[in-house]
Design a protein around this motif. Structure first.
Motif, short mmCIF file in Angstrom:
data_model
loop_
_atom_site.label_atom_id
_atom_site.label_comp_id
_atom_site.label_asym_id
_atom_site.label_seq_id
_atom_site.Cartn_x
_atom_site.Cartn_y
_atom_site.Cartn_z
N GLU A 67 0.84 -1.20 0.00
CA GLU A 67 0.00 0.00 0.00
C GLU A 67 0.88 1.25 0.00
N TYR A 68 0.54 2.19 -0.86
CA TYR A 68 1.24 3.47 -0.93
C TYR A 68 0.26 4.57 -0.57
N PHE A 69 0.65 5.44 0.36
CA PHE A 69 -0.25 6.49 0.84
C PHE A 69 -0.07 7.74 -0.03
N ASN A 73 -3.39 9.33 5.46
CA ASN A 73 -4.41 8.30 5.76
C ASN A 73 -5.08 7.69 4.53
N VAL A 74 -4.72 8.11 3.33
CA VAL A 74 -5.36 7.61 2.11
C VAL A 74 -4.33 6.82 1.30
N GLY A 75 -4.59 5.52 1.12
CA GLY A 75 -3.65 4.66 0.44
C GLY A 75 -4.26 3.91 -0.73
N ILE A 76 -3.39 3.51 -1.65
CA ILE A 76 -3.77 2.62 -2.74
C ILE A 76 -3.08 1.29 -2.48
N GLN A 112 -8.07 3.15 -0.08
CA GLN A 112 -8.39 2.89 1.32
C GLN A 112 -8.23 4.15 2.16
N TYR A 113 -9.06 4.22 3.21
CA TYR A 113 -8.96 5.30 4.19
C TYR A 113 -8.69 4.69 5.56
N PHE A 127 -9.75 0.73 9.22
CA PHE A 127 -9.68 1.25 7.85
C PHE A 127 -10.79 0.63 7.01
N VAL A 128 -11.14 1.32 5.94
CA VAL A 128 -12.11 0.81 4.97
C VAL A 128 -11.57 1.09 3.57
N GLY A 129 -12.03 0.31 2.61
CA GLY A 129 -11.57 0.51 1.25
C GLY A 129 -12.58 0.00 0.24
#
Length: 210
Positions: A67-69, A73-76, A112-113, A127-129
């Motif tokens: 995961e890259y932010f 707090n927002v990641g892919i 994802q957050y 977290f959720v995504g």
């Protein structure tokens, strides 16, 4: 459960206070294992003029995700795994059965957050995504010896979980995903119907941030 419910389930469990954000530019890697649990009632196929109810079993395999932010707090996140193996059973109205096997790879890309500012026991970090799942099937086999083919599937995916930190950059993760996986099946070149796997996927992992 709809994807909106995943978000609500996480949001309603939280109470606001203070905590630290995951800063933009952070990478994390999670290594663990996931259990693919297909939905009940995986559809009906018609082979040789006979309708068969489909039942697909579950499987567990090692997984890894990165995961890259892109913002605080927002990641892919990209999830990968070694191939999952599934046995399946086809049952007609008289109780006669055919059996088969398949393998699949389900890479999943999610936005994802990760919540901060919440006073959770043990500094839990929920977290959720939401994203997209691509599933490719291979090594399909059926007990009749026919040529079975399952088409690749593309569908929406939802993700919810919690990280349990035990060091500044390390955590234990528990998560669950919903994947919309439906595949069109052909037997000996003839369309026989759609198989709806659409599993919940439950996992645990060790997470390291960089």
């Amino acid at each position: 459960m709809k994807l909106q419910s995943l978000v609500l389930a996480a949001a309603t469990a939280l109470t606001m206070t203070t905590a630290f954000a995951v800063p933009a530019g952070t990478w994390s890697v999670a290594a663990g294992a996931h259990y693919v649990d297909p939905k009940n009632d995986n559809g009906t196929v018609n082979a040789g003029g006979t309708d068969y109810a489909v039942d697909v079993d579950g499987d567990v395999r090692p997984t890894i995700s990165g995961e890259y932010f892109i913002a605080n707090n927002v990641g892919i996140e990209l999830l990968a795994a070694i191939p999952f193996h599934h046995d399946f059973t086809l049952t007609d109205n008289l109780g006669n059965q055919l059996t088969g096997k398949t393998q699949h790879l389900p890479p999943t890309l999610s936005l994802q957050y990760h919540f901060d500012g919440y006073n959770m026991p043990m500094n839990l970090k929920p977290f959720v995504g939401v994203g997209v799942n691509y599933t490719t099937f291979f090594k399909e086999r059926v007990s009749t010896g026919g040529d079975l083919d399952l088409d690749d599937s593309v569908g929406v995916a939802g993700h919810i979980g919690v990280d349990i930190p035990f060091a500044a950059t390390e955590a234990f993760r528990i998560d669950a995903r919903y994947m919309d996986i439906k595949t069109d099946a052909t037997l000996n070149g003839n369309d026989i119907g759609q198989i709806d796997i659409s599993p919940w996927v439950y996992g645990v992992a060790f997470v390291k941030q960089f």
